[in-house]
Scaffold this motif. Sequence first.
Motif, PDB file in Angstrom:
ATOM      1  N   THR A   1       0.639  -1.170  -0.159  1.00 24.67           N
ATOM      2  CA  THR A   1       0.137   0.215   0.095  1.00 24.67           C
ATOM      3  C   THR A   1       0.926   1.199   0.063  1.00 24.67           C
ATOM      4  OG1 THR A   1      -1.832  -1.106   1.134  1.00 24.67           O
ATOM      5  CG2 THR A   1      -1.965   1.179   1.183  1.00 24.67           C
ATOM      6  N   VAL A   2       1.961   1.343   0.713  1.00 21.90           N
ATOM      7  CA  VAL A   2       2.841   2.311   0.924  1.00 21.90           C
ATOM      8  C   VAL A   2       3.398   2.668  -0.557  1.00 21.90           C
ATOM      9  CG1 VAL A   2       5.077   3.206   1.967  1.00 21.90           C
ATOM     10  CG2 VAL A   2       3.407   2.294   3.200  1.00 21.90           C
ATOM     11  N   VAL A   3       4.005   1.524  -1.024  1.00 27.33           N
ATOM     12  CA  VAL A   3       4.940   1.709  -2.413  1.00 27.33           C
ATOM     13  C   VAL A   3       3.580   2.116  -3.495  1.00 27.33           C
ATOM     14  CG1 VAL A   3       5.902   0.368  -4.204  1.00 27.33           C
ATOM     15  CG2 VAL A   3       6.610   0.220  -1.781  1.00 27.33           C
ATOM     16  N   ALA A   4       2.347   1.566  -3.747  1.00 25.53           N
ATOM     17  CA  ALA A   4       1.617   1.888  -4.583  1.00 25.53           C
ATOM     18  C   ALA A   4       1.056   3.099  -4.413  1.00 25.53           C
ATOM     19  CB  ALA A   4       0.580   0.624  -4.708  1.00 25.53           C
ATOM     20  N   SER A   5       0.814   3.487  -3.373  1.00 29.17           N
ATOM     21  CA  SER A   5       0.069   4.775  -3.119  1.00 29.17           C
ATOM     22  C   SER A   5       1.176   6.078  -3.351  1.00 29.17           C
ATOM     23  CB  SER A   5      -0.392   5.185  -1.605  1.00 29.17           C
ATOM     24  OG  SER A   5       0.629   4.797  -0.824  1.00 29.17           O
ATOM     25  N   ALA A   6       2.404   5.889  -2.989  1.00 28.10           N
ATOM     26  CA  ALA A   6       3.614   6.761  -3.149  1.00 28.10           C
ATOM     27  C   ALA A   6       3.776   6.890  -4.785  1.00 28.10           C
ATOM     28  CB  ALA A   6       4.952   6.163  -2.570  1.00 28.10           C
ATOM     29  N   VAL A   7       3.961   5.843  -5.293  1.00 26.48           N
ATOM     30  CA  VAL A   7       4.168   5.754  -6.871  1.00 26.48           C
ATOM     31  C   VAL A   7       2.808   6.567  -7.518  1.00 26.48           C
ATOM     32  CG1 VAL A   7       4.123   4.467  -8.978  1.00 26.48           C
ATOM     33  CG2 VAL A   7       5.633   3.923  -7.100  1.00 26.48           C
ATOM     34  N   ALA A   8       1.603   6.317  -7.255  1.00 28.13           N
ATOM     35  CA  ALA A   8       0.563   6.946  -7.779  1.00 28.13           C
ATOM     36  C   ALA A   8       0.447   8.440  -7.440  1.00 28.13           C
ATOM     37  CB  ALA A   8      -0.634   6.105  -7.269  1.00 28.13           C
ATOM     38  N   LEU A   9       0.768   8.650  -6.250  1.00 25.55           N
ATOM     39  CA  LEU A   9       0.417   9.936  -5.781  1.00 25.55           C
ATOM     40  C   LEU A   9       1.717  11.128  -6.487  1.00 25.55           C
ATOM     41  CD1 LEU A   9      -0.093   9.914  -1.716  1.00 25.55           C
ATOM     42  CD2 LEU A   9      -1.596  10.836  -3.478  1.00 25.55           C
ATOM     43  N   LEU A  10       2.964  10.298  -6.664  1.00 27.97           N
ATOM     44  CA  LEU A  10       4.123  11.008  -7.239  1.00 27.97           C
ATOM     45  C   LEU A  10       3.787  11.172  -8.832  1.00 27.97           C
ATOM     46  CD1 LEU A  10       7.071   9.702  -5.460  1.00 27.97           C
ATOM     47  CD2 LEU A  10       6.191  12.069  -5.274  1.00 27.97           C
ATOM     48  N   ALA A  11       3.084  10.137  -9.448  1.00 30.64           N
ATOM     49  CA  ALA A  11       2.714  10.397 -10.827  1.00 30.64           C
ATOM     50  C   ALA A  11       1.815  11.349 -11.081  1.00 30.64           C
ATOM     51  CB  ALA A  11       2.400   8.945 -11.456  1.00 30.64           C
ATOM     52  N   VAL A  12       0.684  11.097 -10.228  1.00 28.65           N
ATOM     53  CA  VAL A  12      -0.549  12.047 -10.575  1.00 28.65           C
ATOM     54  C   VAL A  12      -0.202  13.657 -10.019  1.00 28.65           C
ATOM     55  CG1 VAL A  12      -2.702  12.609  -9.812  1.00 28.65           C
ATOM     56  CG2 VAL A  12      -1.960  10.307 -10.228  1.00 28.65           C
ATOM     57  N   SER A  13       0.382  13.825  -9.108  1.00 31.15           N
ATOM     58  CA  SER A  13       0.433  15.149  -8.640  1.00 31.15           C
ATOM     59  C   SER A  13       1.747  15.982  -9.227  1.00 31.15           C
ATOM     60  CB  SER A  13       0.838  15.222  -6.899  1.00 31.15           C
ATOM     61  OG  SER A  13       2.296  14.833  -6.820  1.00 31.15           O
ATOM     62  N   GLY A  14       2.688  15.323  -9.843  1.00 32.04           N
ATOM     63  CA  GLY A  14       3.589  16.166 -10.529  1.00 32.04           C
ATOM     64  C   GLY A  14       4.363  17.194  -9.444  1.00 32.04           C
TER      65      GLY A  14
ATOM     66  N   GLU B   1       7.102  18.947  -1.164  1.00 33.58           N
ATOM     67  CA  GLU B   1       5.717  18.466  -1.548  1.00 33.58           C
ATOM     68  C   GLU B   1       5.935  16.841  -1.562  1.00 33.58           C
ATOM     69  OE1 GLU B   1       5.548  20.347  -5.362  1.00 33.58           O
ATOM     70  OE2 GLU B   1       4.255  21.779  -4.677  1.00 33.58           O
ATOM     71  N   VAL B   2       7.159  16.236  -2.086  1.00 26.08           N
ATOM     72  CA  VAL B   2       7.563  15.106  -1.965  1.00 26.08           C
ATOM     73  C   VAL B   2       7.586  14.330  -0.479  1.00 26.08           C
ATOM     74  CG1 VAL B   2       9.053  13.041  -2.493  1.00 26.08           C
ATOM     75  CG2 VAL B   2       8.752  15.026  -4.207  1.00 26.08           C
ATOM     76  N   VAL B   3       8.076  15.101   0.329  1.00 29.75           N
ATOM     77  CA  VAL B   3       7.868  14.540   1.718  1.00 29.75           C
ATOM     78  C   VAL B   3       6.511  14.527   2.304  1.00 29.75           C
ATOM     79  CG1 VAL B   3       8.463  15.328   4.085  1.00 29.75           C
ATOM     80  CG2 VAL B   3      10.245  15.518   2.188  1.00 29.75           C
ATOM     81  N   VAL B   4       5.743  15.374   2.023  1.00 34.32           N
ATOM     82  CA  VAL B   4       4.142  15.305   2.474  1.00 34.32           C
ATOM     83  C   VAL B   4       3.608  14.266   1.906  1.00 34.32           C
ATOM     84  CG1 VAL B   4       1.967  16.603   1.996  1.00 34.32           C
ATOM     85  CG2 VAL B   4       3.984  17.859   2.816  1.00 34.32           C
ATOM     86  N   LEU B   5       3.788  14.130   0.312  1.00 40.51           N
ATOM     87  CA  LEU B   5       3.240  12.832  -0.238  1.00 40.51           C
ATOM     88  C   LEU B   5       3.845  11.419   0.497  1.00 40.51           C
ATOM     89  CD1 LEU B   5       3.031  13.898  -3.941  1.00 40.51           C
ATOM     90  CD2 LEU B   5       1.342  13.725  -2.292  1.00 40.51           C
ATOM     91  N   MET B   6       4.810  11.522   0.585  1.00 45.65           N
ATOM     92  CA  MET B   6       5.493  10.192   1.247  1.00 45.65           C
ATOM     93  C   MET B   6       4.935  10.011   2.804  1.00 45.65           C
ATOM     94  SD  MET B   6       7.481   8.733  -0.777  1.00 45.65           S
ATOM     95  CE  MET B   6       6.512   9.282  -2.057  1.00 45.65           C
ATOM     96  N   VAL B   7       4.673  11.051   3.497  1.00 43.22           N
ATOM     97  CA  VAL B   7       4.073  11.052   4.831  1.00 43.22           C
ATOM     98  C   VAL B   7       2.634  10.484   4.555  1.00 43.22           C
ATOM     99  CG1 VAL B   7       3.206  12.291   6.749  1.00 43.22           C
ATOM    100  CG2 VAL B   7       5.607  12.499   5.671  1.00 43.22           C
ATOM    101  N   PHE B   8       2.238  11.023   3.599  1.00 44.54           N
ATOM    102  CA  PHE B   8       0.699  10.444   3.459  1.00 44.54           C
ATOM    103  C   PHE B   8       0.649   8.927   2.868  1.00 44.54           C
ATOM    104  CE2 PHE B   8      -3.085  10.126   0.600  1.00 44.54           C
ATOM    105  CZ  PHE B   8      -4.023  10.506   1.664  1.00 44.54           C
TER     106      PHE B   8
END
Length: 98
Positions: A15-28, A34-41
């Motif tokens: 779940t961590v890996v998939a959500s991190a990849v998806a969030l980084l791909a979609v958010s730009g 921003e990357v730290v906030v997405l990783m914490v999420f």
Amino acid sequence: MPRPTLPQLCTGTFTVVASAVALLAVSGATSVFEVVVLMVFAVTLGSLATALLMTLSSQRQLARATRSGARGVSAAAGAGAGAGTAGVPGPRPEYAGR
């Protein structure tokens, strides 16, 4: 508090890996903040997934114990056993004669 099992940890990690990849791909996201906030999420989502699986697992174990306990009570009651001995297991054959 019980420790998570291997499948629960794997589900949380996935779940961590998939959500991190998806969030980084979609958010730009481009900045470090921003990357730290997405990783914490993403880590929060993985922790939540593991905690929910642990809760579900403990509820299933409790339901199984309740069902098997109910069957034991009805079988003991049908055999004429006393109410106080419904949850007490019988002697184990491997210890007979010791």
